[in-house]
Design a protein around this motif. Sequence first.
Motif, PDB file in Angstrom:
ATOM      1  N   LYS A   1       0.826  -1.201   0.000  1.00 41.39           N
ATOM      2  CA  LYS A   1       0.000   0.000   0.000  1.00 41.39           C
ATOM      3  C   LYS A   1       0.868   1.262   0.000  1.00 41.39           C
ATOM      4  CE  LYS A   1      -3.944   1.908  -0.020  1.00 41.39           C
ATOM      5  NZ  LYS A   1      -4.731   1.727  -1.255  1.00 41.39           N
TER       6      LYS A   1
ATOM      7  N   LEU B   1       0.869   4.261  -2.688  1.00 39.34           N
ATOM      8  CA  LEU B   1       0.675   5.670  -2.343  1.00 39.34           C
ATOM      9  C   LEU B   1       1.851   6.518  -2.819  1.00 39.34           C
ATOM     10  CD1 LEU B   1      -0.765   5.403   1.286  1.00 39.34           C
ATOM     11  CD2 LEU B   1      -1.978   6.173  -0.746  1.00 39.34           C
TER      12      LEU B   1
ATOM     13  N   LYS C   1      -2.858  14.891   3.101  1.00 40.35           N
ATOM     14  CA  LYS C   1      -3.585  13.703   3.589  1.00 40.35           C
ATOM     15  C   LYS C   1      -2.867  12.436   3.166  1.00 40.35           C
ATOM     16  CE  LYS C   1      -8.279  15.432   3.844  1.00 40.35           C
ATOM     17  NZ  LYS C   1      -9.404  15.695   2.942  1.00 40.35           N
ATOM     18  N   HIS C   2      -2.447  12.456   1.939  1.00 41.68           N
ATOM     19  CA  HIS C   2      -1.725  11.340   1.355  1.00 41.68           C
ATOM     20  C   HIS C   2      -0.483  11.017   2.187  1.00 41.68           C
ATOM     21  CE1 HIS C   2      -1.867   9.330  -2.641  1.00 41.68           C
ATOM     22  NE2 HIS C   2      -0.632   9.005  -2.325  1.00 41.68           N
TER      23      HIS C   2
ATOM     24  N   SER D   1       0.181  11.934   5.232  1.00 38.17           N
ATOM     25  CA  SER D   1      -0.107  11.526   6.614  1.00 38.17           C
ATOM     26  C   SER D   1      -0.560  10.066   6.647  1.00 38.17           C
ATOM     27  CB  SER D   1      -1.102  12.480   7.266  1.00 38.17           C
ATOM     28  OG  SER D   1      -2.381  11.947   7.277  1.00 38.17           O
ATOM     29  N   ALA D   2      -1.226   9.630   5.588  1.00 36.07           N
ATOM     30  CA  ALA D   2      -1.591   8.213   5.491  1.00 36.07           C
ATOM     31  C   ALA D   2      -0.330   7.359   5.385  1.00 36.07           C
ATOM     32  CB  ALA D   2      -2.493   7.971   4.287  1.00 36.07           C
TER      33      ALA D   2
ATOM     34  N   LYS E   1       1.318   7.060   8.702  1.00 41.60           N
ATOM     35  CA  LYS E   1       0.653   6.082   9.573  1.00 41.60           C
ATOM     36  C   LYS E   1       1.052   4.665   9.204  1.00 41.60           C
ATOM     37  CE  LYS E   1      -3.305   8.753  10.935  1.00 41.60           C
ATOM     38  NZ  LYS E   1      -4.458   9.356  10.253  1.00 41.60           N
TER      39      LYS E   1
END
Length: 107
Positions: free
Chosen positions: A68, A72, A85-86, A88-89, A92
């Motif tokens: 994943k 990304l 957002k991308h 920060s994903a 995580k």
Amino acid sequence: MTGPTDEEIRNVIMPLMLSGAKMLDKHCPKCGSPLFEKNGKVFCPVCEYRAKKRMERAKGVEERLLEKLNELAGSLPSDVEVLEKHLSAMEKIIDLIRKYRELEGEK
Ligand SMILES: [Zn+2]
């Protein structure tokens, strides 16, 4: 931890008995399975089996997370807000991978 399941008795304890390992009349304090002795080493086959399974599961999760992450990283949006957002994903995911590695390192 609970005692050995039917699956564990079938897949772990039975083959071990057939393989010539000696079943002791002591039980594992953690899972209640009978302890075995092989090559002079006393061990709990059920706890070993569970640790191995846990590790395999963690490995599978790590692989999916990495996949994943690659996905990304390969499609970063140009819009700054979306990009944030991308990222920060991704952060995580990296964090999760790190935690999984720590989990594996415990053994
Ligand atoms: Zn055990």
